[in-house]
Structure formats: C-alpha cells, structure tokens
Design an enzyme around this catalytic site. Sequence first.
Site, PDB file in Angstrom:
ATOM      1  N   PRO A   1      40.568  29.967  44.325  1.00 36.64           N
ATOM      2  CA  PRO A   1      41.508  29.516  45.362  1.00 36.64           C
ATOM      3  C   PRO A   1      42.894  29.248  44.764  1.00 36.64           C
ATOM      4  CG  PRO A   1      39.925  27.783  44.838  1.00 36.64           C
ATOM      5  CD  PRO A   1      39.496  29.004  44.082  1.00 36.64           C
ATOM      6  N   GLU A   2      43.905  29.574  45.533  1.00 42.17           N
ATOM      7  CA  GLU A   2      45.270  29.282  45.104  1.00 42.17           C
ATOM      8  C   GLU A   2      45.808  28.153  45.987  1.00 42.17           C
ATOM      9  OE1 GLU A   2      48.027  31.987  43.862  1.00 42.17           O
ATOM     10  OE2 GLU A   2      46.624  33.542  43.254  1.00 42.17           O
TER      11      GLU A   2
END
Length: 470
Positions: free
Chosen positions: A2-3
Amino acid sequence: MPELPEVETVKIVLIPIVKNRKILKIDVLRAGQIEGDVKEFISNLQGQTFLDVSRIGKYLIFHLTNELVMLSHLRMEGKYYELLESDKDSKYARVVFHLDNRHKLCYDDSRCFGILKLSSEATYKSDEMISKLGPEPFYIDDVKSLMKKVKNIKKPIKTTLLDQTLMTGLGNIYVDETLFASNIHPLTPANKIKEGEWKKIVSNAKEILLQAIESGGSTIKSYHPGKDIDGNFQTRLKVYGKSGEICPTCHKHELRFIKVGGRGTTFCPCCQRKVGEPLNVAITGKIASGKSTASEVFKEKGYPVLSSDKVVSELYKTSELTNKIEKAFGLKFKDKQVDKDVLRDYLLIHPKDKRKLERIVHPLVEKEINNFLSTSKSPIRVVEVPLLFESNLDRYFDNIIVIDISKDKQDELISSRDKAKALYLKEINKTNKIDQNILKATYVIKNDGTKAAFINKINKIITELESLVK
Ligand SMILES: [Zn+2]
C-alpha cells in the site's frame, strides 16, 4: 504494497469502526508483529478507548485514552478486518482487538512484515521511524529547502524520493507516475534537478496523490464489515506496470522498464530525457542504411564510437572463438582464425545454425560493449549495433537512433556490393527486427536524400544530445 493514498483510505475506513470503542481484550497471535515488549503492549492498551486515527506518511496512528498511541505500518500485506465476535478470526490474523460493541478488529498480515508499536502522545513524533520522514508534498510550499537538502546528493531522483526523508508519500508506483508527469528521467541525479522541475515534482505529486485518495473514496462507499481494509483500489495509472505499451503522452514511443536502485521503474525515454549524466547512444538500422556514415559524424565531433561489427571481426581472430565455432559446426578454418566467407557460405546452406552462432557470439560482444560503456569517460559514447533488438542490447542505451531507408534504395546499395555477399545480406535483413521495435527508438531518421542532408540530420541529433549532458 500500500502507498500513501491506500493508507489514507484505510484510516478513513477505520475511524468509524474504532472511534470511542473500548478495547476489552487483546490477543497477540504472533509476537513478532509487535515492536517492543508484547506484555507491556497488551497491558497498556487493554481497557483503553480509541479516540481517533490519524496518519503520517504510511504510518497509521491510533490515539487512545491515557495519552497512549499505537503506531501501525502495514508494509507489504498488512490489513485490518472488522468482524463480529461470533465470526472466525481472519485467515492471517496476527493481533485481535476485542471491542466493547461485540465486534473485533483483526490485524491481518500474511507475510508478517507489518508492525504495531506502543508509543505516547508526547513521544510518538520523535519516534525514529516517524521523525525521519520528510514533509508530505501537500505541506511543501517552497522548493528551495528541498534543493538545499539535495545539493550534494548525486543519487537518482527516483531513489531520493523513495527514501522518504526528503519528502514523504511517494512509493514505487507514485514516484513513477510523478516523474512521468514532470518529464523527468528517473535516473537524473537529484542535485541536477532545477527549481522549476522541483515545482513540477511537488505539484504533480500533490495532484496524483489527491486523485488516488479520491478514487479510494469508492472503497469507503463499498466497504462493509467483514471485508478487508487494505485500501487497494483501481487507480488510473499512466506508466506504472505498463512497460512495452505506447506512451500515453507522446503516443510515439514504447514505455521502458529499467531497475533504479533495485526497484522496477517504468518511464518514457522520450518524454523523460536523461539529463546531466553521460549518455549511451546506440546507432542501429538495417544493412546499408547508413549506420557507418552516422558513426563517422559522431567520431568527427570527438565522441568515441564502438562498432559491434568490428568487435566481432576482432573476436573472429581469437583462437578461443575460432575453436568454439569449429567445434559447434564441424568446420576447419585456416590460420586458427574464423574465415567470414567460409562461415557465411556455411550459414547459407544451414540457416538454422544462425541462432546457434548468435548464442556463441552475442555474449562475447555484449561483454565488450559493456566494458566500453562502463569505462568511457566521454559524456556521449556511441555503439553501432546492427542487431540491437535481436540481441537484447537495447537495454544498455538511453538514446537509440534508428536509421531507416526505403526498400528500393537499400536494394540498390546492397547490390552495388559484392554479389555473393548481397544474397547473404538480403537473408539477414529478412530476420532483422527493427520494424517491430521502431517504437523503442528515440530518433528515427530517414536516409533517403543526399548524403549532406543525412549528415545534417545526425548533426542536429548531436546538438540535442550535447544540450542534455551539459
Ligand atoms: Zn512519451
């Protein structure tokens, strides 16, 4: 992984689930997920109430009563599940928070890279993981401070942005997207980025992250208890994961894939020109298209040129390669040197052995080219490679010049050469893969006019290349 936008979405989904909920009990199913003392983690947090969830970079910060804070980083696969007490824990539940509304929150992590850590309101911002994070692009108004910090950083801009200390929020996906939108080559040394380009980086990063956060909104609308909260959603990416596709901006070139500091990187070699760094230039084209004339123009300007044909000729004089070829094809050469005419005649009768020969010769040529490129001190270094794409050598070059020639003109030029050779050359041309790879070219120039006009075109390219290495 995830960013920032995904973590922001997770935060937004988590708030209504945990806010004002008391933790009745905590089960730590895998102690390794907790950084610090596990017993202390449990005894401090049990009985506390969640007040809110915030986010710094990719860290989720759970604020609790008693001035306590729980830091959470999802790393690769970390996610949360909201479940009913009567439900089975999620498949990879590592830590389970039993809440006071007969719900439970499972921290789930199949790869166990994520961490949970106890901290306090007074100290969490100075926690070493958080204090080293730079500002998010949303909070950067003046790029001059960024420029000051990277004054001596020669590392590529992609690596510098991934590091998070200069600016936080861009992971592998959004760095590629931001650099593409800013027309900056990922390998550009950070200290060579100009003020105007920094402005572009910051404003594009803001816009791209906001857009992604916005598309995360659909995750929130479609969220229901029991569903994992990992914030993954479809974002409209332009380059990430799209190498080999046509550039969505210039519509002329193929997006390329390279490794920068070990991370897969996609960019358009034409929209994102490499600047401030030596350039590796390849000249390729079909037989008799004018490659050697182009090479001569570079040489006259003082740039080193390596001809892969000459490399092969030199290799043919070595006993090492001569022995290999004799053994592979049952041939016998005079003077322990490969006789090109004998080899050519053999391949005309045994065309299938051409691949076998390539497998022997190409690695040796590649070694020579690599050696030339890595030892050259010239800002522009040129290699003439007729079979650039067939031999997979295109990956070494920042700029690829393809010389195109009309079929008629080429036939005329080939026929004016030695008759026996002409037949063989025509055979080779048939297997040439330039047409299929034309979108990988930085420059495609036609050699269909006078020699002077052709030289003029090459000179124009040299002027452009020189402006990039300055
Ligand atoms: Zn492009």
